[in-house]
Design a protein around this motif. Structure first.
Motif, PDB file in Angstrom:
ATOM      1  N   GLU A   1      -2.211  20.772  -8.036  1.00 54.28           N
ATOM      2  CA  GLU A   1      -2.164  20.493  -6.999  1.00 54.28           C
ATOM      3  C   GLU A   1      -1.913  18.790  -7.012  1.00 54.28           C
ATOM      4  OE1 GLU A   1      -5.472  22.782  -4.406  1.00 54.28           O
ATOM      5  OE2 GLU A   1      -6.092  21.224  -5.583  1.00 54.28           O
ATOM      6  N   MET A   2      -2.296  18.167  -7.934  1.00 50.81           N
ATOM      7  CA  MET A   2      -1.929  16.604  -8.147  1.00 50.81           C
ATOM      8  C   MET A   2      -0.496  16.644  -8.476  1.00 50.81           C
ATOM      9  SD  MET A   2      -4.340  14.816  -7.396  1.00 50.81           S
ATOM     10  CE  MET A   2      -4.068  13.458  -7.895  1.00 50.81           C
ATOM     11  N   GLU A   3       0.099  17.668  -9.160  1.00 53.96           N
ATOM     12  CA  GLU A   3       1.324  17.497  -9.532  1.00 53.96           C
ATOM     13  C   GLU A   3       2.471  17.871  -8.077  1.00 53.96           C
ATOM     14  OE1 GLU A   3       1.771  20.463 -12.669  1.00 53.96           O
ATOM     15  OE2 GLU A   3       0.794  19.144 -14.168  1.00 53.96           O
ATOM     16  N   TRP A   4       1.954  18.618  -7.301  1.00 57.52           N
ATOM     17  CA  TRP A   4       2.434  18.928  -6.131  1.00 57.52           C
ATOM     18  C   TRP A   4       2.625  17.854  -5.232  1.00 57.52           C
ATOM     19  CZ3 TRP A   4       0.558  18.878  -1.285  1.00 57.52           C
ATOM     20  CH2 TRP A   4       1.248  19.483  -0.129  1.00 57.52           C
ATOM     21  N   LEU A   5       1.446  17.276  -5.012  1.00 54.12           N
ATOM     22  CA  LEU A   5       1.340  15.790  -4.390  1.00 54.12           C
ATOM     23  C   LEU A   5       2.400  15.008  -4.810  1.00 54.12           C
ATOM     24  CD1 LEU A   5      -0.082  14.848  -1.937  1.00 54.12           C
ATOM     25  CD2 LEU A   5      -1.977  13.829  -3.677  1.00 54.12           C
ATOM     26  N   ALA A   6       2.461  14.716  -6.255  1.00 52.70           N
ATOM     27  CA  ALA A   6       3.245  13.688  -6.694  1.00 52.70           C
ATOM     28  C   ALA A   6       4.727  14.039  -6.116  1.00 52.70           C
ATOM     29  CB  ALA A   6       3.374  13.861  -8.162  1.00 52.70           C
ATOM     30  N   GLU A   7       5.072  15.234  -6.214  1.00 52.70           N
ATOM     31  CA  GLU A   7       6.507  15.496  -5.562  1.00 52.70           C
ATOM     32  C   GLU A   7       6.628  15.100  -3.995  1.00 52.70           C
ATOM     33  OE1 GLU A   7       6.841  19.709  -6.274  1.00 52.70           O
ATOM     34  OE2 GLU A   7       6.874  19.528  -8.360  1.00 52.70           O
TER      35      GLU A   7
ATOM     36  N   ASP B   1       1.117  -1.068   0.111  1.00 51.72           N
ATOM     37  CA  ASP B   1       0.007   0.133   0.028  1.00 51.72           C
ATOM     38  C   ASP B   1       0.956   1.313  -0.020  1.00 51.72           C
ATOM     39  OD1 ASP B   1      -1.878   2.036   0.358  1.00 51.72           O
ATOM     40  OD2 ASP B   1      -2.480   1.419   2.394  1.00 51.72           O
ATOM     41  N   VAL B   2       0.646   1.988  -0.844  1.00 53.20           N
ATOM     42  CA  VAL B   2       1.631   3.378  -0.963  1.00 53.20           C
ATOM     43  C   VAL B   2       1.321   4.370   0.069  1.00 53.20           C
ATOM     44  CG1 VAL B   2       2.052   5.469  -2.359  1.00 53.20           C
ATOM     45  CG2 VAL B   2       1.953   2.993  -3.575  1.00 53.20           C
ATOM     46  N   ASP B   3       0.259   4.643   0.469  1.00 54.80           N
ATOM     47  CA  ASP B   3      -0.070   5.479   1.385  1.00 54.80           C
ATOM     48  C   ASP B   3       0.013   5.336   2.719  1.00 54.80           C
ATOM     49  OD1 ASP B   3      -1.598   8.106  -0.030  1.00 54.80           O
ATOM     50  OD2 ASP B   3      -2.423   6.259  -0.995  1.00 54.80           O
ATOM     51  N   GLY B   4       0.992   5.664   3.474  1.00 62.15           N
ATOM     52  CA  GLY B   4       1.152   5.328   4.735  1.00 62.15           C
ATOM     53  C   GLY B   4       2.043   4.078   5.024  1.00 62.15           C
ATOM     54  N   THR B   5       2.424   3.495   3.895  1.00 62.67           N
ATOM     55  CA  THR B   5       3.513   2.474   4.038  1.00 62.67           C
ATOM     56  C   THR B   5       4.633   2.601   3.107  1.00 62.67           C
ATOM     57  OG1 THR B   5       1.346   0.757   4.159  1.00 62.67           O
ATOM     58  CG2 THR B   5       3.658  -0.066   3.614  1.00 62.67           C
ATOM     59  N   LEU B   6       4.548   2.909   2.066  1.00 68.02           N
ATOM     60  CA  LEU B   6       5.784   3.229   1.136  1.00 68.02           C
ATOM     61  C   LEU B   6       6.033   4.726   1.373  1.00 68.02           C
ATOM     62  CD1 LEU B   6       5.447   0.975  -1.803  1.00 68.02           C
ATOM     63  CD2 LEU B   6       7.016   0.685   0.208  1.00 68.02           C
ATOM     64  N   SER B   7       4.876   5.583   1.623  1.00 66.06           N
ATOM     65  CA  SER B   7       5.143   6.950   1.366  1.00 66.06           C
ATOM     66  C   SER B   7       4.116   7.662   2.453  1.00 66.06           C
ATOM     67  CB  SER B   7       5.124   7.564   0.041  1.00 66.06           C
ATOM     68  OG  SER B   7       5.551   8.939   0.078  1.00 66.06           O
TER      69      SER B   7
ATOM     70  N   GLU C   1       0.786   9.810   3.634  1.00 65.64           N
ATOM     71  CA  GLU C   1      -0.763   9.605   3.405  1.00 65.64           C
ATOM     72  C   GLU C   1      -1.253  10.673   2.574  1.00 65.64           C
ATOM     73  OE1 GLU C   1      -3.159   7.381   4.151  1.00 65.64           O
ATOM     74  OE2 GLU C   1      -1.935   6.202   5.478  1.00 65.64           O
ATOM     75  N   GLY C   2      -1.361  10.663   1.159  1.00 69.47           N
ATOM     76  CA  GLY C   2      -1.553  11.490   0.326  1.00 69.47           C
ATOM     77  C   GLY C   2      -2.831  12.456   0.567  1.00 69.47           C
ATOM     78  N   LEU C   3      -3.984  11.771   0.870  1.00 71.01           N
ATOM     79  CA  LEU C   3      -5.169  12.627   1.305  1.00 71.01           C
ATOM     80  C   LEU C   3      -4.825  13.554   2.385  1.00 71.01           C
ATOM     81  CD1 LEU C   3      -7.830   9.917   1.124  1.00 71.01           C
ATOM     82  CD2 LEU C   3      -7.842  11.727  -0.254  1.00 71.01           C
ATOM     83  N   ASP C   4      -4.069  13.002   3.384  1.00 70.99           N
ATOM     84  CA  ASP C   4      -3.866  13.899   4.707  1.00 70.99           C
ATOM     85  C   ASP C   4      -2.978  14.926   4.322  1.00 70.99           C
ATOM     86  OD1 ASP C   4      -5.659  12.118   6.259  1.00 70.99           O
ATOM     87  OD2 ASP C   4      -3.843  10.951   7.002  1.00 70.99           O
ATOM     88  N   VAL C   5      -2.133  14.888   3.550  1.00 69.35           N
ATOM     89  CA  VAL C   5      -1.081  15.943   3.080  1.00 69.35           C
ATOM     90  C   VAL C   5      -1.754  16.907   2.313  1.00 69.35           C
ATOM     91  CG1 VAL C   5       1.108  16.362   1.647  1.00 69.35           C
ATOM     92  CG2 VAL C   5       1.040  14.267   3.424  1.00 69.35           C
ATOM     93  N   LEU C   6      -2.517  16.706   1.314  1.00 70.00           N
ATOM     94  CA  LEU C   6      -3.243  17.481   0.395  1.00 70.00           C
ATOM     95  C   LEU C   6      -4.317  18.306   1.238  1.00 70.00           C
ATOM     96  CD1 LEU C   6      -3.661  18.816  -2.262  1.00 70.00           C
ATOM     97  CD2 LEU C   6      -5.530  17.089  -2.737  1.00 70.00           C
TER      98      LEU C   6
ATOM     99  N   THR D   1      -4.182   7.784  -7.098  1.00 69.48           N
ATOM    100  CA  THR D   1      -3.360   7.187  -8.178  1.00 69.48           C
ATOM    101  C   THR D   1      -2.498   8.175  -9.084  1.00 69.48           C
ATOM    102  OG1 THR D   1      -4.818   5.439  -8.174  1.00 69.48           O
ATOM    103  CG2 THR D   1      -3.221   5.380  -9.889  1.00 69.48           C
ATOM    104  N   ASP D   2      -3.312   9.336  -9.642  1.00 66.40           N
ATOM    105  CA  ASP D   2      -2.896   9.990 -10.556  1.00 66.40           C
ATOM    106  C   ASP D   2      -1.599  10.762 -10.059  1.00 66.40           C
ATOM    107  OD1 ASP D   2      -4.870   9.770 -12.325  1.00 66.40           O
ATOM    108  OD2 ASP D   2      -5.888  11.641 -12.040  1.00 66.40           O
ATOM    109  N   ALA D   3      -1.233  10.935  -8.816  1.00 68.50           N
ATOM    110  CA  ALA D   3      -0.136  11.503  -8.000  1.00 68.50           C
ATOM    111  C   ALA D   3       0.949  10.461  -7.795  1.00 68.50           C
ATOM    112  CB  ALA D   3      -0.409  12.036  -6.741  1.00 68.50           C
ATOM    113  N   ILE D   4       0.551   9.355  -7.961  1.00 72.14           N
ATOM    114  CA  ILE D   4       1.513   8.110  -7.896  1.00 72.14           C
ATOM    115  C   ILE D   4       2.081   7.938  -9.265  1.00 72.14           C
ATOM    116  CG2 ILE D   4       2.019   5.757  -6.896  1.00 72.14           C
ATOM    117  CD1 ILE D   4      -0.354   6.352  -4.938  1.00 72.14           C
ATOM    118  N   VAL D   5       1.383   7.706 -10.132  1.00 67.42           N
ATOM    119  CA  VAL D   5       1.838   7.308 -11.405  1.00 67.42           C
ATOM    120  C   VAL D   5       1.517   8.445 -12.290  1.00 67.42           C
ATOM    121  CG1 VAL D   5       1.546   5.489 -13.296  1.00 67.42           C
ATOM    122  CG2 VAL D   5       1.002   5.005 -10.894  1.00 67.42           C
ATOM    123  N   PRO D   6       2.250   9.572 -12.349  1.00 68.78           N
ATOM    124  CA  PRO D   6       1.914  10.850 -13.068  1.00 68.78           C
ATOM    125  C   PRO D   6       2.571  10.661 -14.626  1.00 68.78           C
ATOM    126  CG  PRO D   6       3.908  11.276 -11.652  1.00 68.78           C
ATOM    127  CD  PRO D   6       3.408  10.039 -11.300  1.00 68.78           C
TER     128      PRO D   6
END
Length: 120
Positions: free
Chosen positions: A77-83, A24-30, A32-37, A115-120
């Motif tokens: 915002e999605m591009e920023w989140l990808a970073e 799971d990417v969110d919170g495991t590998l990196s 929590e995208g929703l929380d950061v945004l 997913t758009d931020a993880i696989v841009p």
């Protein structure tokens, strides 16, 4: 199953080899995208309350939809989140995935969110 495909951890425990690993990417590998945004948009507490409701016996899918609708991220915002995902990769994640590939394992990553931020 042939005996040669089994690994013995000890005399009482048999471990079967595996060919796939799913993280799971969110919170495991990196991050929590929703929380950061949500935090960046000043909606951290609102989103956190919805998340907790969904995880504590509520409708998880419904809470995810509500959070995504509330945040309504723009392309910028999605591009920023990808970073942020890239910068937030946890210690050892890259090395672990690299090693699993060396061992011939099929490594997959899943996300319930952006997913758009993880696989841009």
């Amino acid at each position: 199953m042939k005996e040669s495909t089994l690994l013995m951890r000890n005399e009482h425990e048999v471990v079967r080899p595996f060919s796939h690993v799913v993280f799971d990417v969110d919170g495991t590998l990196s991050i929590e995208g929703l929380d950061v945004l949500a935090q960046a948009k000043g909606m951290g507490e609102q989103v956190r309350a919805i998340t907790e409701g969904g995880m504590n016996g509520g409708n998880f899918h419904g809470s995810l939809t509500r959070r995504l609708d509330m945040l309504a991220p723009t392309r910028k915002e999605m591009e920023w989140l990808a970073e942020q995902y890239i910068e937030g990769v946890v210690w050892g994640a890259r090395e672990t995935i690299y090693r699993l590939h060396e061992l011939g394992k099929d490594v997959r990553m899943v996300s319930g969110g952006f997913t758009d931020a993880i696989v841009p």
